[in-house]
Structures are given as C-alpha cells and as structure tokens.
Design an enzyme around this catalytic site. Structure first.
Site, PDB file in Angstrom:
ATOM      1  N   CYS A 145      -6.032  -2.382 -14.345  1.00 16.63           N
ATOM      2  CA  CYS A 145      -6.020  -1.288 -13.171  1.00 16.63           C
ATOM      3  C   CYS A 145      -5.062  -1.677 -12.133  1.00 16.63           C
ATOM      4  CB  CYS A 145      -7.193  -0.889 -12.626  1.00 16.63           C
ATOM      5  SG  CYS A 145      -8.151  -2.387 -11.726  1.00 16.63           S
TER       6      CYS A 145
ATOM      7  N   ARG B 267     -10.275   3.101  -5.219  1.00 10.87           N
ATOM      8  CA  ARG B 267      -9.898   2.128  -4.229  1.00 10.87           C
ATOM      9  C   ARG B 267     -10.800   2.443  -2.899  1.00 10.87           C
ATOM     10  NH1 ARG B 267      -4.432   1.345  -6.398  1.00 10.87           N
ATOM     11  NH2 ARG B 267      -4.036  -0.609  -6.812  1.00 10.87           N
TER      12      ARG B 267
ATOM     13  N   ASN C  55      -1.920  -6.789  -9.945  1.00 13.36           N
ATOM     14  CA  ASN C  55      -1.172  -7.054  -8.819  1.00 13.36           C
ATOM     15  C   ASN C  55      -1.545  -8.571  -8.195  1.00 13.36           C
ATOM     16  OD1 ASN C  55      -0.363  -4.395  -9.287  1.00 13.36           O
ATOM     17  ND2 ASN C  55      -1.599  -3.612  -7.711  1.00 13.36           N
ATOM     18  N   ASP C  56      -2.869  -8.517  -8.002  1.00 13.37           N
ATOM     19  CA  ASP C  56      -3.344  -9.718  -7.272  1.00 13.37           C
ATOM     20  C   ASP C  56      -3.291 -11.021  -8.137  1.00 13.37           C
ATOM     21  OD1 ASP C  56      -3.883  -9.299  -4.654  1.00 13.37           O
ATOM     22  OD2 ASP C  56      -5.460  -8.012  -5.083  1.00 13.37           O
TER      23      ASP C  56
ATOM     24  N   ARG D 222       2.217 -10.564  -2.352  1.00 10.14           N
ATOM     25  CA  ARG D 222       2.711  -9.444  -3.143  1.00 10.14           C
ATOM     26  C   ARG D 222       3.608  -8.402  -2.224  1.00 10.14           C
ATOM     27  NH1 ARG D 222      -3.091  -6.371  -4.278  1.00 10.14           N
ATOM     28  NH2 ARG D 222      -1.873  -4.400  -4.181  1.00 10.14           N
TER      29      ARG D 222
ATOM     30  N   ARG E 201     -14.742   0.931  -6.910  1.00 16.33           N
ATOM     31  CA  ARG E 201     -14.531  -0.440  -6.461  1.00 16.33           C
ATOM     32  C   ARG E 201     -15.299  -0.678  -5.131  1.00 16.33           C
ATOM     33  NH1 ARG E 201      -8.899  -3.335  -6.144  1.00 16.33           N
ATOM     34  NH2 ARG E 201      -8.532  -1.731  -4.238  1.00 16.33           N
TER      35      ARG E 201
ATOM     36  N   GLU F 243      -8.768 -10.985 -10.731  1.00 16.74           N
ATOM     37  CA  GLU F 243      -7.608 -11.065  -9.924  1.00 16.74           C
ATOM     38  C   GLU F 243      -7.330 -12.295  -9.418  1.00 16.74           C
ATOM     39  OE1 GLU F 243      -7.215  -7.229  -7.347  1.00 16.74           O
ATOM     40  OE2 GLU F 243      -9.406  -8.133  -6.909  1.00 16.74           O
TER      41      GLU F 243
ATOM     42  N   HIS G 258       0.634  -1.271   0.017  1.00 14.51           N
ATOM     43  CA  HIS G 258       0.061  -0.026  -0.235  1.00 14.51           C
ATOM     44  C   HIS G 258       0.833   1.189   0.004  1.00 14.51           C
ATOM     45  CE1 HIS G 258      -4.209  -0.286  -0.767  1.00 14.51           C
ATOM     46  NE2 HIS G 258      -4.000   1.235  -0.309  1.00 14.51           N
TER      47      HIS G 258
HETATM   48  C1  PEP Z   1      -4.631  -5.312  -8.154  1.00 19.05           C
HETATM   49  O1  PEP Z   1      -4.933  -6.150  -7.518  1.00 19.05           O
HETATM   50  O2  PEP Z   1      -3.945  -5.219  -9.183  1.00 19.05           O
HETATM   51  C2  PEP Z   1      -5.501  -4.162  -7.897  1.00 19.05           C
HETATM   52  C3  PEP Z   1      -5.996  -3.251  -8.734  1.00 19.05           C
HETATM   53  O3  PEP Z   1      -6.020  -4.105  -6.676  1.00 19.05           O
HETATM   54  P1  PEP Z   1      -5.311  -3.651  -5.254  1.00 19.05           P
HETATM   55  O4  PEP Z   1      -3.919  -3.403  -5.813  1.00 19.05           O
HETATM   56  O5  PEP Z   1      -6.069  -2.817  -4.629  1.00 19.05           O
HETATM   57  O6  PEP Z   1      -5.271  -5.023  -4.591  1.00 19.05           O
HETATM   58 MG    MG Z   2      -6.272  -6.390  -5.937  1.00 15.70          MG
END
Ligand code: PEP
Ligand code: MG
Length: 576
Positions: A498, A302, A450-451, A461, A338, A427, A201
């Site tokens: 995203c 987010r 990312n996920d 991650r 979201r 994801e 984060h």
């Molecule tokens: C992701 O997982 O790529 C995503 C955009 O959501 P977050 O990073 O908030 O988990």
């Molecule tokens: Mg995510």
C-alpha cells in the site's frame, strides 16, 4: 535533485526556464501560478498606540477582522466537502466579539495593533487549551484568524492557499497538511512545492486527490502570480511560458489515460491470477470519491489524516461515524482501516512526543500504545461500533510493527472489539525478516513500501535530495518485499502493498510476479496498473520480477524490469 535549466526553443533569444523536481502522478497541465503566502511575522518595530489614536487604530483592526470574516465566508460558499466546515468555523472565529474586544482593550492600553491582537490570541489559545475538548480544537482556527488579520493590518497577502477564482497551479514552499485538506480541488490544476519529498504528506494527498504534483522544485516560490507554467508530473518539470504544443502533448496523454480508465475489470494477469486493485484514502470524502471508481475496495485508510488539525484526541462517537461512512461508501467491498500512524512526517498534537530528536525512529505508529494507549483503544472501539452499526466487516491493521509480539498484542486488542480481520503493516526490515512469525499472529500483512525503503536504506523519506537512495527499486528493498511475499505464500495469507510503489505500473508487474496479492494506491493510478498487470501472464510477471531482483542497483533493477516487459506495454504507458 532540484535545479533550473533552459529548454531549447525555436526563438533563440527566449530560452524557456524549466524547474526540476520530483513528480507525483503522470498527468501534465498548463495554467497560471498562484503563490501560497506564509504566516506574517510580527514587526519588531511596531510603534505603540498613542491615546488620541486609539479609536482610529481600533477601527482599522475591526475593518481587518470584518474583511477576513467576509473573505472566509465567501471561500466557504464557493467550497465543497470538508472545506466548507473548516472555513465556516474559521469565519465564525473572525466574528468573535470577545476576541475583538480583547484586542481593542490592548490598543486602548497603548499597544500597537499587531501586538494587541497577538496577546489577545495567546490569551484565548491558552484558555481554550486548558478547557480541552471542542474548545481546544478551535485553537487552530484562532491562529489562522490571527495570521489573516495581521496580514490585513500589515497590507501583505493573507497566508495559506488564497481563494482560487480560476483553475490554477498552487505553488508554495510547502503546504501544511491542513492546507491540503481545504484545497478547492475543482480549481487546483497542480501543486508545486520547493520542499517535501515523493513520499511526504503533500505528495501523498495530492496523489490521492488525483492532482499532479511536483515536490522539491527549487526556485518555484520565485515564480510571479499569474505566470503560465506547464507542470509535467511524469517528467518532474515545471516549464515557464511553455510553447502551445506542450498542452497538445498533455492532452494526448490524457486521452490515453481516459481510454485505460474505461476498463473496469477486476485486477488480474492475462491468465487470471487475481491481484486486488484497491484505493488509498484519508477521509470519508475520499472513500466516497474512490468507491465511485472501478476499485475493489480500499487497502489503506490513513486515519491520521482525519486528525492532522485536531488539538485533542478524537472521540469514539465521531470516529465511529466516519468509519461507518467509509464502510458504507464501499458497500461491502474490502476496507482496510489503519490505526493512527501519528509521528514523524504526520505529527498529531494529541499523540506525538514533542521532543524527539529522531521522530521517524521514535514513538510513532503502533508504538503509541506505550504513551497514549487510550487513543489506540478508543480507535478500535470506534471501529467495532462502526462494524455493529453497518453490519459490514472492516479489516484493521497497525502501522510500524517491529516484532511478532506487537502483532500478537494488536490482534488481541482488535479481536476484543469484535473485529475479525486483523493485520499489520510491514514497514520495518525486522518485520519483513520475521514475516513468517508475524503472519502466524495475524490474518494478513500490508507492505508500506515508503517506510520500508526509508528504514532499509536509512534515508529520510522527506529529503528529496536523497531520492536515489530511497528508490523503491533498490535491490535490498525488493529482497525484503520478496521475502514477505514468500512468507505469505507459505502461510496462505494475503500480502498487499500500500506504499507509493504500488502505483507504479512497472513496479506493479514486479510485485505481482513476487506473489503480492493486492495493490493499494491513489485511485488515479489504478487504470495504468490494471493495464500493466493484465498485459502479462503470471509466469511472465514472475520473469519480470526475477529480472529486477537479479540487478545490482536500483537503476539496473528498473531497467531490467522494463526490458523484460511484454512487447508494447512500455510504449503504451510511456514508461521508457
Ligand atoms: C508506507 O510507509 O508505505 C505507508 C503506506 O504508510 P505511510 O506512507 O502513511 O507512512
Ligand atoms: Mg508508513
């Protein structure tokens, strides 16, 4: 990943120390270090207060309270945006008569000052939590006052990001999400942390604010306050006492970035194949900042970022006002809100399961409907209210969808609030593999790379030391993105990206070539992505994508894409 090296210098006697980590963003800055202090522990050997000393000890504690309150008020006066409110509320708590009285009573009863304060704070915290609502939300302020006053009593630095009097490089073990929310952006040149990962984060919020950031920079907390460092986000390095030329190189890089930022055209390939370029946001202030830039809307709001600090579930009215503000900021441009993605790296006190062994695999994202269904419903109601109030149409999507059935349920719940544009995130590999069935239930999907990388590669991650495995260029991850994009083309529905991969200009060309229809990223990343996409025809972007897909490993995929770029693009962006 993190290690320390010595850079070559002209002066052989004075090798320069370079810390290595994972960079976020592309900018470079030079500035003095300001260390973020941690919360002070209670000294195990604190003596009690003798009867004759009570008055003097009480005066010392009152002075500490006063100093903390004054410091917070000064910070609030100098701050802007949400930080003003957060700091003001905390200052009020430091002035609170009942808290001071209770602490004084503990001292009069023979406790040491820190023990007396701790007990008083615990008592009020329990009371506030039981009262719920607004009072429960004040527990964070209370604890923050406790930490600051204890620091004063013990004569150690106050915890958190200190008041910045000049542009500085903020360095810490890690920053709490609440710390990043109250950063005085105008004085933060860069953020450097020892922990975290490129998609944790702190990194994401720094990216959103356009602040260069290095995570997993081992040894960073050992840098003395005031040490001048060169932070190079593109290289992932922190160089101590850099040569003057380093700043010149950064200035040149900034000039190129500024030139690219002059192009405000909608995202498209050279032959007019449109790819929406959107901003990732986390607050209404982010929305206002991002909307002022050349973006075609927001592809990811987010919303959990709004509540990282909250002790209790947010109200319908409060949320509706925030969403209305974000919708108005973009004035009719697309805004994808979201629903709360609580859990794992984004714990929310009112929603997260406290005892999960593997929170990333637990009740997070849309799965909250199993444990706190009212929280999800209230959020959709608030979004419906914001839609009616503004007359603007929000798009809404749910995170962490695993099955078409979940997508169907979510769409029904959103439609019930009058929301017409409903989508879900891809994801989890299961969702990518079943993208056709999922797209049959919703209007669009958005890939959270990312996920998706985390779950495809079974790699946390947050763990920077496994960054090579969770690399977005892993062919298995690219295959799942390609499969989802192909399903979108068959259904004639939008498939966006995203996650952080959308902000990499080279990856953006690959994603465009795979048929992704929108890219949502930190606003600061948009100009380079616009330039890279525009430098290729759609057919050329498809060829770049195919080159990447044909590779055997992540390194090879990136190298193949780089080699397939149109001439001059890699040099112009410094991508080599
Ligand atoms: C992701 O997982 O790529 C995503 C955009 O959501 P977050 O990073 O908030 O988990
Ligand atoms: Mg995510």
């Amino acid at each position: 990943m993190s290690h320390v090296t010595s850079a070559a210098t002209d002066d052989a006697d004075a090798p320069r120390t370079v810390l290595h980590g994972v960079g976020v963003g592309r900018a470079g800055v030079v500035g003095p270090v300001v260390q973020v202090a941690g919360a002070p522990a209670v000294p195990g050997d604190e003596p009690g207060t003798a009867p004759g000393e009570a008055e003097a000890v009480q005066e010392r504690v009152t002075a500490a309270f006063d100093a903390v309150a004054a410091g917070l008020r000064a910070q609030a006066d100098a701050a802007s945006g949400a930080a003003v409110e957060v700091l003001g509320a905390t200052a009020q708590m430091a002035d609170d008569k009942a808290l001071r009285k209770q602490t004084a009573a503990g001292i009069a009863g023979g406790s040491g000052p820190v023990a007396a304060l701790d007990r008083a704070v615990d008592g009020f915290a329990t009371m506030f939590e039981q009262a719920g609502g607004y009072l429960a939300e004040r527990v964070t302020d209370l604890r923050s006052v406790r930490d600051r006053v204890v620091a004063r009593i013990l004569g150690v630095p106050e915890p958190g990001v200190p008041a910045l009097t000049r542009p500085s490089v903020v360095v810490g073990k890690d920053l709490a999400p609440a710390d990043t929310a109250t950063l005085d952006v105008s004085h933060v040149l860069a953020i450097v942390t020892e922990l975290g990962g490129p998609t944790s984060h702190t990194a994401i919020i720094a990216g959103q604010l356009g602040i260069p950031c290095i995570v997993r920079a081992g040894g960073a907390t050992g840098l003395a306050d005031g040490t001048v460092v060169a932070v190079d986000a593109a290289a992932g390095t922190v160089e101590v006492d850099p040569a003057p030329e380093v700043a010149d190189g950064f200035a040149q890089r900034a000039e190129v970035a500024a030139r690219l930022a002059e192009d405000h055209a909608p995202g498209a390939t050279a032959d007019g194949h449109g790819v929406l370029l959107l901003a990732n946001i986390g607050t209404a202030e982010d929305a206002e900042r991002a909307a002022a830039q050349a973006v075609e809307g927001s592809g990811l709001f987010r919303t959990e970022v709004l509540f990282l600090d909250a002790e209790t579930a947010p109200t319908r009215e409060g949320q509706a006002a925030t969403y209305a503000r974000a919708l108005r900021a973009f004035g009719g441009r697309k805004v994808v809100v979201r629903t709360l993605d609580a859990g794992a790296d984004k714990p929310l006190k009112f929603a997260t399961q406290p005892d999960e062994e593997n929170p990333a695999l637990g009740v997070r994202g849309y799965r909250l409907v199993r444990t706190v269904p009212d929280v999800v419903t209230t959020q959709l109601e608030a979004l419906g209210d914001a839609r009616r109030e503004t007359g603007l149409e929000p798009w809404v999507m749910a995170p962490m969808i695993a099955t078409p059935g979940e997508a169907r349920d979510f769409a029904a719940a959103a439609h019930a609030q009058g929301i017409t544009k409903v989508g879900v995130m891809v994801e989890i590999p299961a969702a990518a593999l079943r993208a056709d069935a999922i797209l049959a239930e919703v209007d669009f999907v958005s890939i959270g790379s990312n996920d998706l990388a985390q779950y495809t590669m079974a790699t946390d991650r947050l763990r920077g030391e496994l960054a090579d495995l969770i690399d977005m260029w892993q062919p298995a991850v690219l295959d799942l993105v390609a499969a989802t994009a192909a399903a979108g083309q068959r259904a004639g529905k939008d498939v966006g990206v995203c996650g952080e991969s959308a902000s990499d200009p080279l990856m953006a060309v690959v994603l465009t070539g795979l048929g992704i229809t929108s890219l949502s990223m930190a606003p600061v990343a948009v100009p380079a992505v616009r330039f890279a996409v525009k430098a290729h025809t759609f057919a050329q972007a498809q060829a770049v994508a195919q080159a990447a897909l044909a590779a055997d490993d992540a390194h090879g995929a990136r190298a193949a894409a780089l080699a397939a770029l149109a001439p001059g693009v890699a040099d112009a962006l410094g991508l080599a």
